[in-house]
Design an enzyme around this catalytic site. Structure first.
Site, mmCIF file in Angstrom:
data_model
loop_
_atom_site.group_PDB
_atom_site.id
_atom_site.type_symbol
_atom_site.label_atom_id
_atom_site.label_comp_id
_atom_site.label_asym_id
_atom_site.label_seq_id
_atom_site.Cartn_x
_atom_site.Cartn_y
_atom_site.Cartn_z
ATOM 1 N N CYS A 74 0.803 -1.235 0.000
ATOM 2 C CA CYS A 74 0.000 0.000 0.000
ATOM 3 C C CYS A 74 0.831 1.278 0.000
ATOM 4 C CB CYS A 74 -0.939 -0.007 1.200
ATOM 5 S SG CYS A 74 -2.109 -1.384 1.211
ATOM 6 N N HIS A 124 -2.777 6.230 3.023
ATOM 7 C CA HIS A 124 -1.703 5.542 3.740
ATOM 8 C C HIS A 124 -0.408 6.350 3.743
ATOM 9 C CE1 HIS A 124 -0.774 1.192 5.172
ATOM 10 N NE2 HIS A 124 -0.050 2.063 5.841
#
Length: 535
Positions: A74, A124
């Protein structure tokens, strides 16, 4: 940060779009899902998928059939996507690596070009900067932003860190009436639609003042279909009579040929327990349902753009940060260079003078997203490793560029390996290296399921030598490995220190909003009303 270009095409100049001074810069909406494999969409050939809204965008727009992430994890994938810089050059090796606020992102570049920029949902970001150029960030993230998920390449596999992926989500997959992920994505969806209303309100106010409307960039980023696989009942029920295919090749590759897959299985506990066929089918159904849930959000966003009169001058881009193995080769989640983990959907829809219609076969990657958005905005072209996918599509249509001309690089520098793993996709071939592991070469034209390692076959010796030479020219593997190990040590020290005494989180907490009536009652009511015909 190095200026070294990791990815380039070699077919000369491709033609830019035709711009007219009378045409306003387009609004841009980027819709990103987490862990959504390209192969799980109807637009990419999955007959079991129920993704009519994304399929419609694909049918009417541009589809990039060979789009890849630059790291199947991610945080490094997203940081690379936003900057157009490879994770190793950014120093964003893993999900516990802070992303320097001094690196320009596409949000910075479009903001400088006059765009209003907003992030709704997940990105993220690790570290203190939780905006990275976005003027507004309308929600918090769903994961923490601290330096806690730092891998340790000195630990044996059996000594697992608390935050490692675990096998449980596959065994427990199924309907959830409510979950953290559903709550988060429902909020992302709601705030996305309201933000579109707000941009029209701002346009109306500009028109009333005799000013030009400000174009906008909105990134709406959802957590589904990321594990745990816990979709709403409504979406689960859509697959009651659908025959979702089983994994085509669930058998684990030979450890002598592919030790990386065995490391990933051991890290997540799949080497000790593995779901039976019914559990695999249950988890895959839940995943498909979660993808369908994302598709509904895509449909609502497009409908709101239509109803607000924004569609005629808005480009929509749909993508993901990486895929999901979903039981292929005995693997789940991401972290693998195999196609199911590393390929992502990339669909563009918008006015035809901006978005070339059709399907495009030249390999592209998320590294190309930043140049694409800059291209759409008409901003100065950045010095970047990637290129606008729209320019690439036009070049492919004109015969100026083809699949052989654009190598794409994938890096994996995080947990589940002890050494840097690099992959290069060039034409029909994918070549994978990791010190201590056997090299792998897959001919994706004749072996699309990546079942046969051709790296030691004599007839492929020249291809292996060429691709190895390209990687060697781009990377000093010893220096890269040393830098990663040093970074892990440094960040573990910082994380341990920050957990002592008074703790302060890096997590983003949105500012209180000036909603509904604040101050001047009548002016607030007037500003909040969207009139017919406003854009």
């Amino acid at each position: 940060m190095s200026d070294h270009q990791n990815i380039s095409h070699r077919a000369g100049t491709v033609s830019p779009p035709e711009h007219s001074p009378s045409v306003s810069p387009p609004n841009i909406v980027v819709i990103q899902a987490d862990q959504m494999a390209a192969q799980a969409l109807g637009a990419y050939g999955d007959t079991a998928a129920k993704t009519p809204h994304m399929d419609a965008l694909a049918e009417e727009g541009a589809v990039f059939d060979r789009a890849y992430c630059n790291s199947p994890l991610c945080a490094p994938s997203r940081a690379s996507m936003m900057t157009g810089v490879m994770p190793s050059e950014l120093g964003c090796f893993d999900n516990g690596d802070d992303f320097a606020s001094s690196v320009p992102t596409f949000a910075h570049r479009l903001r400088l070009a006059g765009y209003h920029t907003a992030l709704v949902g997940r990105m993220h970001f690790i570290g203190a900067d939780q905006h990275h150029g976005f003027e507004e960030r309308l929600t918090t993230d769903v994961y923490p932003a601290d330096l806690d998920m730092v891998p340790d390449w000195t630990l044996p596999l059996e000594q697992k860190l608390q935050w490692y992926h675990d096998a449980d989500p596959v065994f427990t997959a199924g309907v959830s009436q409510a979950s953290v992920q559903q709550d988060f994505d429902d909020e992302v969806g709601f705030r996305t639609l309201r933000h579109l209303n707000d941009r029209v309100r701002a346009n109306q106010a500009a028109a009333a003042a005799g000013e030009e409307a400000q174009p906008f960039l909105m990134v709406s980023s959802f957590i589904h279909p990321h594990d745990p696989y816990e979709p709403p009942q409504e979406h689960w029920d859509r697959f009651a009579d659908v025959e979702i295919p089983d994994p085509a090749h669930p058998e684990v590759p030979d450890i002598a040929e592919d030790p990386h897959s065995h490391r990933l299985r051991a890290m997540s506990g799949f080497d000790e327990r593995y779901p039976d066929l019914e559990q695999v089918r249950n988890a895959r159904r839940a995943y498909y349902a979660a993808v369908s849930y994302i598709d509904d959000h895509v449909g609502r966003i497009r409908e709101r753009l239509d109803s607000l009169g924004l569609s005629e001058n808005t480009v929509i881009l749909v993508t993901a940060d990486h895929g999901d193995m979903l039981g292929e080769k005995g693997l789940w989640y991401k972290m693998s260079p195999y196609e199911r983990s590393s390929r992502v959907p990339l669909i563009a829809y918008g006015p035809e003078h901006l978005v070339p219609r059709g399907r495009h076969q030249t390999p592209v990657s998320l590294l190309d997203l930043m140049p694409t958005l800059v291209d759409l905005a008409g901003a100065p072209s950045p010095k970047a490793a990637g290129d606008s996918v729209l320019r690439i599509a036009r070049g492919e249509q004109a015969g100026e560029i083809g699949p052989e001309d654009r190598p794409v690089i994938i890096e994996y520098l995080a947990e589940g390996t002890y050494r840097p793993q690099l992959s290069i996709i060039s034409g029909q071939y994918k070549y994978v290296i990791c010190p201590g592991d056997p090299d792998q070469l897959f001919d994706l034209a004749t072996d699309p399921d990546e079942l046969h390692n051709a790296a030691r076959k004599e007839k492929h010796a020249a291809t292996v030598a060429r691709l190895r030479g390209e990687l060697d020219a781009r990377y000093d593997m010893a220096a890269l490995e040393a830098g990663i190990l040093e970074s892990q040590d440094r960040r573990r020290l910082v994380a341990e220190a920050l957990n002592m005494g008074r703790k302060r989180s890096f997590d983003h907490n949105p500012e209180p909003e000036q909603r509904y009536v604040r101050g001047d009652f009548w002016a607030a009511l007037d500003y909040g009303t969207i009139r017919d015909g406003a854009r």
